[in-house]
Scaffold this motif. Structure first.
Motif, short mmCIF file in Angstrom:
data_model
loop_
_atom_site.label_atom_id
_atom_site.label_comp_id
_atom_site.label_asym_id
_atom_site.label_seq_id
_atom_site.Cartn_x
_atom_site.Cartn_y
_atom_site.Cartn_z
N UNK A 33 0.85 -1.18 0.00
CA UNK A 33 0.00 0.00 0.00
C UNK A 33 0.89 1.24 0.00
N UNK A 34 0.33 2.34 -0.45
CA UNK A 34 1.05 3.61 -0.49
C UNK A 34 0.32 4.59 0.41
N UNK A 35 1.04 5.15 1.37
CA UNK A 35 0.49 6.15 2.27
C UNK A 35 0.97 7.51 1.79
N UNK A 36 0.02 8.35 1.39
CA UNK A 36 0.39 9.66 0.84
C UNK A 36 0.17 10.80 1.81
N UNK A 37 -0.33 10.52 3.00
CA UNK A 37 -0.50 11.57 4.02
C UNK A 37 0.77 11.64 4.87
N UNK A 38 1.77 12.31 4.33
CA UNK A 38 3.06 12.46 5.00
C UNK A 38 3.15 13.89 5.54
N UNK A 39 3.31 14.01 6.86
CA UNK A 39 3.33 15.31 7.51
C UNK A 39 4.72 15.93 7.53
N UNK A 48 11.91 18.36 6.53
CA UNK A 48 10.96 19.05 5.66
C UNK A 48 9.58 18.89 6.28
N UNK A 49 8.96 20.00 6.63
CA UNK A 49 7.65 19.98 7.27
C UNK A 49 6.62 20.45 6.26
N UNK A 50 5.52 19.71 6.15
CA UNK A 50 4.47 20.05 5.21
C UNK A 50 3.49 21.05 5.77
N UNK A 51 2.69 21.63 4.89
CA UNK A 51 1.67 22.59 5.31
C UNK A 51 0.32 22.22 4.71
N UNK A 52 -0.45 21.29 5.15
CA UNK A 52 -0.18 20.35 6.24
C UNK A 52 0.56 19.09 5.78
N UNK A 53 0.60 18.82 4.45
CA UNK A 53 1.27 17.62 3.95
C UNK A 53 2.47 18.00 3.09
#
Length: 103
Positions: A33-39, A48-53
Motif C-alpha cells: 500500500x502507499x500512504x500519501x498523508x506524510x506530515x 521538511x515539514x508540510x503545510x499540512x502535507x
C-alpha cells in the motif's frame, strides 16, 4: 531517513524496515500500500515539514498481518444502587512493514 505519517486518525514516526500496528486497513496480507498523508520527512539534520502535507512525499508499506489487540475490560458500578455492568472491547489492527520513503 524517517517520516511522520497520518493514518487511522493517528500519527506515526516511521523509518524503513520498521513494523507498526495501525488501525485496520482494507488490504490483503502481502499487498503493498502507499500512504500519501506524510506530515514531515527527515534525513539526519534535514527536516521538511508540510503545510499540512509534504507535496509529493509517499511511504510504501507491505501488509504483514491483521489481528486484534488485547481485551480492554470495562466495569461500571454505582455504589449502594445494585448496579454493575461488565463489558469489553478488542480493537482490530493491521501490521505494516515500512518499505521505501519517497520524497
Amino acid at each position: 531517513m524517517y517520516a511522520l505519517i497520518k493514518t487511522g486518525g493517528k500519527q506515526f514516526k516511521v523509518a524503513a524496515g520498521e513494523k507498526i500496528k495501525v488501525e485496520q486497513i482494507a488490504a490483503d496480507v502481502g499487498q503493498e500500500i502507499v500512504i500519501d498523508q506524510v506530515l514531515a520527512v527527515g534525513n539526519g539534520a534535514d527536516l521538511t515539514i508540510g503545510t499540512p502535507l509534504v507535496a509529493g512525499a509517499t511511504v510504501k508499506a507491505t501488509v504483514v498481518s491483521h489481528g486484534k489487540h488485547d481485551k480492554v475490560r470495562i466495569f461500571k458500578m454505582r455504589r449502594r444502587k445494585h448496579y454493575q455492568r461488565h463489558g469489553g472491547h478488542r480493537q482490530t489492527y493491521t501490521e505494516l512493514e515500512i518499505g521505501a520513503i519517497g520524497v
